[in-house]
Design an enzyme around this catalytic site. Sequence first.
Site, PDB file in Angstrom:
ATOM      1  N   HIS A 166      42.082 -40.124  63.895  1.00 31.87           N
ATOM      2  CA  HIS A 166      42.623 -40.097  65.618  1.00 31.87           C
ATOM      3  C   HIS A 166      43.679 -38.475  65.896  1.00 31.87           C
ATOM      4  O   HIS A 166      44.410 -39.888  67.146  1.00 31.87           O
ATOM      5  CB  HIS A 166      43.170 -41.620  65.475  1.00 31.87           C
ATOM      6  CG  HIS A 166      42.271 -42.788  65.706  1.00 31.87           C
ATOM      7  ND1 HIS A 166      42.577 -43.878  65.354  1.00 31.87           N
ATOM      8  CD2 HIS A 166      40.731 -42.710  64.479  1.00 31.87           C
ATOM      9  CE1 HIS A 166      41.336 -44.459  64.757  1.00 31.87           C
ATOM     10  NE2 HIS A 166      40.523 -44.257  64.525  1.00 31.87           N
ATOM     11  N   GLU A 218      32.188 -47.591  67.609  1.00 30.02           N
ATOM     12  CA  GLU A 218      32.377 -47.705  66.301  1.00 30.02           C
ATOM     13  C   GLU A 218      34.085 -47.739  66.925  1.00 30.02           C
ATOM     14  O   GLU A 218      34.970 -49.110  65.484  1.00 30.02           O
ATOM     15  CB  GLU A 218      32.756 -47.158  65.254  1.00 30.02           C
ATOM     16  CG  GLU A 218      33.331 -47.839  63.737  1.00 30.02           C
ATOM     17  CD  GLU A 218      34.639 -47.010  62.841  1.00 30.02           C
ATOM     18  OE1 GLU A 218      35.200 -48.508  62.663  1.00 30.02           O
ATOM     19  OE2 GLU A 218      35.314 -46.591  63.838  1.00 30.02           O
ATOM     20  N   GLU A 219      34.837 -46.884  67.190  1.00 34.49           N
ATOM     21  CA  GLU A 219      36.022 -47.092  67.523  1.00 34.49           C
ATOM     22  C   GLU A 219      36.825 -47.860  68.450  1.00 34.49           C
ATOM     23  O   GLU A 219      38.606 -48.471  68.010  1.00 34.49           O
ATOM     24  CB  GLU A 219      36.786 -45.578  67.798  1.00 34.49           C
ATOM     25  CG  GLU A 219      36.620 -44.147  67.227  1.00 34.49           C
ATOM     26  CD  GLU A 219      37.425 -44.174  65.926  1.00 34.49           C
ATOM     27  OE1 GLU A 219      38.308 -44.959  65.402  1.00 34.49           O
ATOM     28  OE2 GLU A 219      37.040 -42.914  65.217  1.00 34.49           O
ATOM     29  N   HIS A 246      29.109 -43.457  62.357  1.00 35.10           N
ATOM     30  CA  HIS A 246      30.014 -43.265  64.340  1.00 35.10           C
ATOM     31  C   HIS A 246      29.446 -42.007  64.962  1.00 35.10           C
ATOM     32  O   HIS A 246      29.928 -41.064  64.508  1.00 35.10           O
ATOM     33  CB  HIS A 246      30.710 -44.673  64.257  1.00 35.10           C
ATOM     34  CG  HIS A 246      31.730 -44.207  63.484  1.00 35.10           C
ATOM     35  ND1 HIS A 246      32.830 -42.881  64.704  1.00 35.10           N
ATOM     36  CD2 HIS A 246      33.030 -44.032  62.736  1.00 35.10           C
ATOM     37  CE1 HIS A 246      34.027 -43.027  64.001  1.00 35.10           C
ATOM     38  NE2 HIS A 246      33.726 -43.704  63.006  1.00 35.10           N
ATOM     39  N   ASP A 267      35.854 -37.941  61.814  1.00 34.46           N
ATOM     40  CA  ASP A 267      35.934 -38.620  62.312  1.00 34.46           C
ATOM     41  C   ASP A 267      35.355 -39.496  63.190  1.00 34.46           C
ATOM     42  O   ASP A 267      35.969 -39.212  64.181  1.00 34.46           O
ATOM     43  CB  ASP A 267      37.439 -39.566  61.942  1.00 34.46           C
ATOM     44  CG  ASP A 267      37.304 -40.707  62.825  1.00 34.46           C
ATOM     45  OD1 ASP A 267      36.050 -41.914  62.074  1.00 34.46           O
ATOM     46  OD2 ASP A 267      38.320 -41.818  62.965  1.00 34.46           O
ATOM     47  N   ASP A 293      31.997 -42.996  56.419  1.00 32.53           N
ATOM     48  CA  ASP A 293      33.200 -43.330  57.663  1.00 32.53           C
ATOM     49  C   ASP A 293      34.730 -43.132  57.034  1.00 32.53           C
ATOM     50  O   ASP A 293      35.620 -43.558  57.393  1.00 32.53           O
ATOM     51  CB  ASP A 293      33.199 -44.279  58.276  1.00 32.53           C
ATOM     52  CG  ASP A 293      34.027 -43.840  60.031  1.00 32.53           C
ATOM     53  OD1 ASP A 293      34.378 -43.245  60.071  1.00 32.53           O
ATOM     54  OD2 ASP A 293      34.222 -45.474  60.290  1.00 32.53           O
TER      55      ASP A 293
END
Length: 473
Positions: A428, A330-331, A284, A296, A358
């Site tokens: 994140h 995606e997030e 992503h 990520d 991912d």
Amino acid sequence: MKSYFIALILLFTGISVSAQDQYINDSLNIRKIYDMSLLNGKSYAWLDHLSNEIGGRLSGSYNAQQAVEYTKAEMEKLGLDKVWLQPVMVPKWTRGEREFAYVQTGPGSTRNVNITALGGSVATPAGGTKAQVIEVQGLEQLAEYGRENIEGKIVFYNRPMRADLIHTFEAYGGCVDQRYSGAKEAAKYGAVGVIVRSMNLRLDDFPHTGSMSYGDTPVDKRIPAAAISTNDAEYLSSILKIQKDLELYFKLNCEQHEDVQSYNVIGEITGSEYPDEIMVVGGHLDSWDLGDGAHDDGAGVVQSMEVLRLFKETGYTPKRTIRVVLFMNEENGLRGGNKYAAVAKEKNEDHVFALESDSGGFTPRGFSITANDTQFNKILSWKELFKPYLIHYFERGGGGADIGPLKGGDIVLAGLRPDSQRYFDYHHASNDTFEQVNKRELELGAATMASLMYLVDKYGLENISNDMVEMPD
């Protein structure tokens, strides 16, 4: 000499010389893939640009659009048969000015704590939110306290990731409901805000964001939600044991906007024999905005692009159509994955295999695979070819969020599985940056993905036959 001894082994074990030749040929081709990735790879340079020249790529942002344009241009340079953008409407949420929070234990006695707004949260009132705190270990504990103990307070979810679970994604799955549904559930009991312990296995000062949902909570009943660093979660929990009437102040400045148009970025090499059979490899393109999204999922993006480049550079001509898809959103919505699957269904496309990366750019260990018994056993028959690269993990399991909507029929879904022990140190958070990615580990992952794609393309997954055999130990 080595080939002679292999031939003797095959002779005494009843495996044909033809199978021996194929094994040697596949082994050499996979070696070529790894050599090309390690000695002349492009993935690390691509990641450098995504991370350091563009940065965090939150859906709907200017940076996300820059990433779309950059990756499309780079894929066009590879000489693929086709490169295009697939429009998709995505949510646009902005963080605003940096969040601020402190714990107050008495008049003039405060200590600042590290927080970050959860993705999709509403803002606090302009002057911030200040209230007493009630600590819980999970959503189910809210009912035990009831409205009489929660109303007017800030709910502090403090269930940590389990450190005794070797599979760290299990630990993540065991407590992420606090982040995703914590505000929705706490609002039912009259809470004025939510603070969630960061999804992180180590103690540090980095708060970790992530998506959250209010479900069907009316807009005027939604309460602000933030993550707190693990060090500060420990501090808050310990001080609450001594002083239950302390107050926490926090201020969020985030805002939800109207949806905006963005794109999945897609490129493909058309199959030479079975062009209507499509194999997807992807990651992503969007990321959270705190760091630059290197692990990520910048890593997955550049590894997926590298798969097609490795095929071009090594001279391999795929039998089936190989398509790289860089999914958007995606997030905080999965709009890109859902849109891709919907368009594929509308066009009646035949997707036979999909591989996603991912889980960060760490040392590859193998794959998790969603397949029927026949398909899974055929992939297992190739395991020996990966042994020289220390790839040993071939297990049943999920493939990945973005390829999940393709599930159905006979398609096989797979996910690259790197070593995950350090992944949630960065997930994140603002320390998910380019310098945290090891060049060699990233390149090994790209080669591992390309090798599996090569084998699936060459032999298919319809049945197990003597065209590919597992070599004896």
